[in-house]
Every structure is written in C-alpha cells, then in structure tokens.
Scaffold this motif. Sequence first.
Motif, PDB file in Angstrom:
ATOM      1  N   TYR A  55      -7.445   3.268   1.731  1.00 47.26           N
ATOM      2  CA  TYR A  55      -7.776   4.043   2.781  1.00 47.26           C
ATOM      3  C   TYR A  55      -9.181   3.614   3.169  1.00 47.26           C
ATOM      4  N   ASP A  56      -9.490   3.821   4.345  1.00 44.78           N
ATOM      5  CA  ASP A  56     -10.862   3.893   4.993  1.00 44.78           C
ATOM      6  C   ASP A  56     -11.835   4.883   4.186  1.00 44.78           C
ATOM      7  N   VAL A  86       0.959  -1.124  -0.091  1.00 43.52           N
ATOM      8  CA  VAL A  86      -0.139   0.039   0.073  1.00 43.52           C
ATOM      9  C   VAL A  86       0.850   1.210  -0.121  1.00 43.52           C
ATOM     10  N   THR A  87       2.177   1.263   0.362  1.00 43.25           N
ATOM     11  CA  THR A  87       2.933   2.357   0.231  1.00 43.25           C
ATOM     12  C   THR A  87       3.476   2.757  -1.199  1.00 43.25           C
ATOM     13  N   GLY A 100      -8.360  -1.121  11.246  1.00 45.83           N
ATOM     14  CA  GLY A 100      -9.127  -0.441  12.269  1.00 45.83           C
ATOM     15  C   GLY A 100      -8.510   1.191  12.357  1.00 45.83           C
ATOM     16  N   PHE A 101      -7.634   1.460  11.688  1.00 43.86           N
ATOM     17  CA  PHE A 101      -6.852   2.781  11.801  1.00 43.86           C
ATOM     18  C   PHE A 101      -6.377   3.387  10.552  1.00 43.86           C
ATOM     19  N   GLY A 102      -7.548   3.668   9.708  1.00 41.49           N
ATOM     20  CA  GLY A 102      -7.307   4.510   8.646  1.00 41.49           C
ATOM     21  C   GLY A 102      -7.022   3.729   7.261  1.00 41.49           C
ATOM     22  N   TYR A 103      -6.902   2.298   7.509  1.00 41.14           N
ATOM     23  CA  TYR A 103      -6.635   1.601   6.222  1.00 41.14           C
ATOM     24  C   TYR A 103      -7.911   0.710   5.750  1.00 41.14           C
ATOM     25  N   PHE A 150      -5.127  -4.846  12.926  1.00 38.63           N
ATOM     26  CA  PHE A 150      -4.086  -3.672  13.254  1.00 38.63           C
ATOM     27  C   PHE A 150      -4.431  -2.484  12.379  1.00 38.63           C
ATOM     28  N   TRP A 151      -4.148  -2.699  11.103  1.00 41.07           N
ATOM     29  CA  TRP A 151      -4.391  -1.160  10.371  1.00 41.07           C
ATOM     30  C   TRP A 151      -5.761  -0.847   9.753  1.00 41.07           C
ATOM     31  N   TRP A 168       0.213  -5.659   3.499  1.00 41.85           N
ATOM     32  CA  TRP A 168      -0.174  -5.386   4.969  1.00 41.85           C
ATOM     33  C   TRP A 168      -1.063  -6.585   5.080  1.00 41.85           C
TER      34      TRP A 168
END
Lengths: 220, 95
Positions: free
Chosen positions: A217-218, A100-101, A202-205, A199-200, A180
Amino acid sequence: MLGEGAHRLDELARSGREDGDMGIITRGFGGRREPEAAALPPGQYLTRDFPVLTAGPTQYVDTADWSFTITTETGDRTTWSWADLMALTSEDIETDIHCVTRWSKLGTRWHGVPVDTVLEHIETAADYLMAHSYGGYTTNLPLEDVLDGKAWLAYGYADGPLPVEHGGPLRLLVPHLYFWKSAKWLNGFTLLTSDEPGFWEGFGYHNHGDPWREERYDGD
Amino acid sequence: MTEQSASNSLDGNAAAGPFTDVFGFDVSTVLVTCGGCRASAVFAEQRAFLGGPGTVLRCPGCDHLLARVVQTTDELWLDMSGSSCWRFPLEASTA
C-alpha cells in the motif's frame, strides 16, 4: 535461518487451512513437504489455482486486430502487429508469481518475448514507462524493472496460448513485482522521463510493489 | 476493435460492502449517474469487479469507471470521479 524457514512454514500451513486447501503441507510425519515453501514472500499464501482478478471487463482482442505500440517521450511511435511480434525471438519462462491480494503461485510456466527485445532499438532518455491495456488499465514501472531479462510480453501459458481471462492474447509479465504490475491485454508502453502513477498506484497501492519488501500500500 | 464481455463482472450488490464501509449505511439503493454516458441506475444495478485488487464499480451501459474503493492497512480510499451524481434516498441514509 532455520527459524525463519520454520516461521514461513507455519504461516503457510496456517493459511492453507484458512483457504480450505488441506494437504498443501504435511508436517511431522516425515511425509511430503513442499520444497518451495520457503519461497513465499511475507504475508503470502500458496495457491494451486490461478485466481482471476480484474478491474474491468475481459477484453476479447482478435490477433488480426491486435497491435502493440511504444510511444517515446518525444512522441515517436513504433508499432508491432501480431505477426511482427511472433517473428521476434521468444523464450520459455518458469517463475513464481505473487498477487497483492496475498496469493502466490509457484513454478508457473510462460512463453514470450523479453521486454528488452522491443525496447532494443528505441531511442529514449526515459527512466519510466506506463503500460497500457485494451480496456484502459494502466500501470507504471521504472525501466530498470523491465530490462535485463526481468519482464516479458507473454503470450503463452503452460503449454498453450495465454487464455483470455489471464490477459490473452498478450500480457505483461513482471514476476518480481506484485502481479497488478503484469498488465493483462497489453497494447502499449508510453516512455516517460518522470514517473506517473497508474490505475492502482494512484489509488492506495504502492508505487513500486516489491512482494519481498511487502510494498502493498501507499506508505508501506 | 474489442468486444467486451460481462462474464467476469457481478451486479452492484457484490460491491455494496466496501462502499457501505465508507458511507456507514447500505448504498444499494443510491442512484448513481455515469460521468461518461450520463445513464442513471441504482447502485445494485451497476457492474462490480471485485478484488483486482480494489473494488470497482462500472456503468453497465458503457463500462465507464464510476467509482472504486481500496482498503489499505489503515485507510479507506474512495474515488467517485467517474460518476457525475450520487442521489441518496433519505430513508437509506437515516436507516
């Protein structure tokens, strides 16, 4: 289609320059051109390196201590030792991977056991799983994204064992989703009847992470 | 069962940029208390993990997740739930 392909080549050539990696693409001389260039999802650039990205410290797990456990929605547990896992039929996998990067690496070669194999004899009504790793990392996946030959428990990379910095002794490999989701240092699945974010996620991804739909992204 | 290595981490300074983007000033002198082991250290002395895909801050003593930042297309996300306290020197926040 020609236009689309040309656009992707332009993007690739541009991102190659930004990355300081000249010579990936040679255009206009009739010279060598990457045959895989059109295989990049939108917004990705090609790398020949294998970047190491983690959300926590490298986990050094001796195979003598290693185990993999599937816990069903009713709490039933099935555990494989390293020897148990090595006894399962394994296969070679050649696939592209997409982070994703924005880096993508084409034609990577892995060895491992299909996720189908370890789920084969598990009785479950679950539609989702949470993958767990040594060190506490988690990532969630629908079962349909890991069955039917779409995901592996990978313990070989190139022609050797999977290096620890890339998740050895064993990682999840789900190459059709952003990387990820391919959890390093994997040690278990929890099967779930309702989806929960990892982990990711729930936090923006994005909860799903399909690179071809650019689900970064979310809200994407 | 597992031996953990610091080899793939950086000191907290490496993570200061994304957190500074959230707070609007340099966070490197902020005193952060771990929600796991309760140890306190300034931000710059914590452990940073970059780009995996967000920015993660962990306790150098117990590896507990202290905080993380993710920048999406149009938002910054901040999670401080793993730390019990952040003490901001007034000279940092007013500089």
